[in-house]
Design a protein around this motif. Structure first.
Motif, PDB file in Angstrom:
ATOM      1  N   GLY A   1       7.823  31.509   4.973  1.00 21.69           N
ATOM      2  CA  GLY A   1       6.931  30.381   5.222  1.00 21.69           C
ATOM      3  C   GLY A   1       6.543  29.604   3.990  1.00 21.69           C
ATOM      4  O   GLY A   1       6.070  28.457   4.100  1.00 21.69           O
TER       5      GLY A   1
ATOM      6  N   SER B   1       1.082  33.200  10.454  1.00 19.12           N
ATOM      7  CA  SER B   1       1.888  32.805   9.299  1.00 19.12           C
ATOM      8  C   SER B   1       1.238  33.175   7.976  1.00 19.12           C
ATOM      9  O   SER B   1       1.917  33.603   7.036  1.00 19.12           O
TER      10      SER B   1
ATOM     11  N   GLU C   1       2.918  35.197   4.705  1.00 16.47           N
ATOM     12  CA  GLU C   1       3.098  34.517   3.424  1.00 16.47           C
ATOM     13  C   GLU C   1       2.388  35.270   2.296  1.00 16.47           C
ATOM     14  O   GLU C   1       2.925  35.402   1.186  1.00 16.47           O
TER      15      GLU C   1
END
Length: 721
Positions: free
Chosen positions: A189, A221, A225
């Motif tokens: 991401g 997400s 990350e």
């Protein structure tokens, strides 16, 4: 027959005292035969030949005892009594006939072995080495010293926060062998951010980049990350540390990092693990068997070796502020570690605090954000609805929802779950202009104005000055209003408005981690929003009673409201997939506009500019002094004589509300029924160290002289009004 029974009972009563006497005598004899454990004084014992003096940090959290004490090292302890180990010493002993005797046994840590001492008398010997495990390393001691100085606290208090209580069984167990380095992960991401791959490359090159990361919306997400940044650091043989605001978010990062690098590469430090497993994991870090840790605020002191990345998520969450003295904030501790240990620093959130904006403005960190096209593609559609606009729909009126919010929920329930965020109960309103909603502030110090009662003049909550005639500096209005107080019975009302839809609640002691992805109404308080299963997110979100968040009597009310809204809206599907958010608040308010545009960084920069103009933190440094009136006055007077900067501005003192018996009491709150005051001391940012030193010196002097009641000092208070 009855006569015999009576006689038997009388004999038993006469025999009872004799039996009790025999039992007592037997107990005395057993105690006399047992050898009594004599306190270890090591009287006449041979002392160590090499480095016979141990400098010890005793477990006394009083600021007037914030120094090291020298003790003699018996020769029998020479091998175990090394720097960093736990010991027991006699504290407060007196010298008699050339010997140190008396005093009470207290715990402590050896910080140094020396050949000589500055003490003129005879040193008392160490009583016992509790454990040969060196838990207080020089790096950890240096960090604790810096934190204690910043927050005007004692080193012993900070060490108590940094080093968990000893568990002997955990120390006896060997730590697992360090696993091999994991491979460097793909950017994942991070490719959505223009500077994201470059940040990962800097971590892979063992550099020390510093970034303020504005995460894109999405329910899963951000955790992936953050895990990829930690995995990149592990891949080059350096340590990684991530501090999360609660156990729920820590578990998400733990799962994401495990999926990337496998088991055994990191540990999870949260309160849910229990004392012994937590200490075992802490020892694995201290021994170097593990190089990474994910945890809540206690993990900010985790002894990660060769630290390469210090990361924090949602630094605006109050969970990052330690409740125990001296109440440090995880963000400031990690900043100190990044500078001292030359590690990378990553501050991530959906929103942006003014402290994060200042890090960017000062050049300490670089912004790490996506471009506007990417933000628009992944954010939900955000609309506003005015309060009290129930329209003509009877169902909307029964649910106390504006018609736009009711229609949005009705349509979204055909596609999936709908999140309904309601504020927590107990928020106190602050006064704002009735016409333009500008907060009412004091003309002298810009503090919040309060109304003590009907017919009384307005009074400043910081400096206590009265304002008999107030007018708004923005629109010249003279009428004030208060905001909405507390949360409504939203779940019951929504259940009546949507009788065929299940309603789930999350908040307080009952917080849901996740909910099914089927259509349902999920009513949650800020910070307790569960994640929908399946990864698709909510079909819509309703952010109700915006004034209850915006109207809090606190400098951070707008920032906190936007942070809570962004956290909830980030769980909603993108607008291309039908995701929609309705916020019930005045659309002209700055936080509302920032939510509609999804521009948290811009909001933080404007807030920072306003605070710079008014002299508010973080542009300035503040300390709160609370306690009985005589204690506050004496401490402030002592601070002036102890080197308080001439630029210091004392605001107040003002009386604090008298607490009723039986109500919950937070650390630093006045006891029930007692009248306490609070004064704020404000200095320019460059004078923060001098402010903390003056307050600590004044506090130490009053404690040493035992001058009346104690006043409490908190540097960088979260709530200043």
């Amino acid at each position: 027959m009855s006569r015999g029974d009576d006689n038997g009972e009388g004999e038993r009563q006469r025999d009872a005292p004799e039996q009790l006497a025999l039992i007592r005598e037997t107990v005395r004899e057993r105690k006399a035969r047992q050898p009594r454990a004599k306190p270890r004084t090591w009287r006449g014992a041979e002392m160590a030949e090499r480095l016979p003096v141990a400098r010890v940090l005793v477990d006394k959290g009083l600021v007037h005892l914030d120094r090291f004490f020298d003790y003699a090292v018996p020769a029998a302890m020479d091998e175990e009594a090394q720097p960093g180990v736990r010991v027991r010493v006699r504290f407060g002993a007196g010298e008699r006939e050339g010997r140190r005797e008396g005093g009470g046994l207290v715990n402590g840590f050896i910080v140094e072995r020396r050949a000589d001492t500055d003490f003129a008398g005879r040193l008392a010997p160490i009583a016992q080495v509790l454990s040969p495990e060196p838990v207080l390393t020089p790096e950890l001691l240096q960090l604790c010293r810096a934190v204690a100085d910043r927050y005007a606290g004692s080193l012993a208090d900070v060490v108590q926060l940094a080093v968990p209580p000893r568990r002997a069984r955990a120390e006896k167990q060997p730590s697992p062998r360090r696993p091999p380095k994991p491979p460097v992960p793909e950017p994942g991401g991070w490719a959505r951010y223009p500077e994201g791959p470059a940040f990962l490359r800097a971590l892979a090159d063992k550099a020390a980049p510093r970034a303020v990361w504005t995460a894109l919306p999405g329910p899963e997400s951000w955790a992936d990350e953050l895990a990829r940044a930690m995995a990149t650091t592990l891949a080059v043989g350096r340590g990684a540390l991530a501090v999360l605001p609660d156990g729920k978010s820590a578990a998400r990062v733990d799962a994401a990092l495990t999926a990337l690098v496998g088991e055994g590469q990191h540990v999870l430090l949260t309160a849910d693990a229990g004392p012994e497993p937590r200490y075992r994991r802490w020892l694995a870090l201290s021994r170097g068997a593990v190089r990474a840790v994910v945890g809540t605020r206690a993990a900010m002191f985790a002894p990660v070796r060769r630290l390469g990345l210090a990361a924090i998520w949602e630094d605006g969450d109050s969970g990052h502020s330690e409740e125990r003295a001296p109440q440090p904030h995880a963000r400031e501790v990690l900043l100190q570690r990044a500078v001292t240990e030359q590690a990378a620093f990553l501050l991530g959130a959906y929103g942006c605090t003014v402290e994060a904006a200042q890090l960017v403005e000062s050049g300490f960190a670089r912004p790490l954000a996506a471009d506007r096209d990417t933000v628009r593609a992944v954010m939900p559609r955000v609309r506003t609805a005015a309060e009290g606009d129930e329209g003509r729909d009877p169902a909307a009126r029964s649910a106390r929802l504006p018609s736009l919010a009711w229609r949005t929920a009705r349509d979204a329930l055909e596609r999936g779950p709908v999140l309904v965020q309601v504020p927590r109960r107990g928020y106190v309103p602050r006064l704002v202009c009735e016409r333009c909603r500008e907060p009412a502030r004091c003309a002298h110090c810009s503090g919040p104005l309060e109304a003590a009662g009907a017919g009384t003049a307005l009074r400043c909550g910081w400096c206590a000055r009265e304002t008999p005639q107030w007018s708004c500096p923005m629109c010249s209005g003279t009428r004030l209003r208060g905001s909405v107080i507390g949360a409504r019975r939203t779940a019951e009302e929504l259940g009546r408005a949507f009788p065929s839809v299940p309603v789930r609640t999350s908040g307080g002691a009952h917080v849901l981690g996740s909910v099914p992805g089927r259509p349902a109404l999920v009513v949650a308080t800020p910070g307790a929003e569960p994640v929908p299963e399946g990864g698709e997110g909510y079909a819509a979100a309703l952010l109700l009673d915006g004034w209850a968040l915006l109207g809090r009597p606190d400098l951070r009310a707008g920032e906190e409201a936007l942070r809570r809204w962004l956290g909830a809206a980030s769980l909603v599907r993108p607008q291309g997939e039908g995701g929609s958010v309705v916020v019930v608040a005045e659309e002209t308010m700055r936080p509302v506009q920032a939510l509609v545009r999804w521009d948290p960084a811009g909001h933080a920069l404007r807030e920072l500019a306003d605070r710079a103009e008014l002299g508010f933190p973080p542009v300035s440094r503040m300390a709160a002094v609370t306690g009985p009136p005589e204690a506050v006055a004496a401490l402030l007077a002592g601070a002036r004589g102890a080197g308080l900067p001439e630029s210091a501005q004392v605001l107040g003192p003002v009386p604090l509300p008298v607490r009723e018996p039986g109500r919950p009491r937070n650390p630093g709150d006045p006891p029930p029924g007692e009248l306490w005051e609070r004064a704020l001391v404000r200095v320019p940012r460059g004078s923060g160290a001098a402010l903390a030193a003056a307050l600590k010196t004044a506090q130490a002097g009053r404690l040493a002289r035992r001058e009346g009641p104690v006043a409490h000092v908190r540097v960088d208070p979260l709530d200043i009004g």
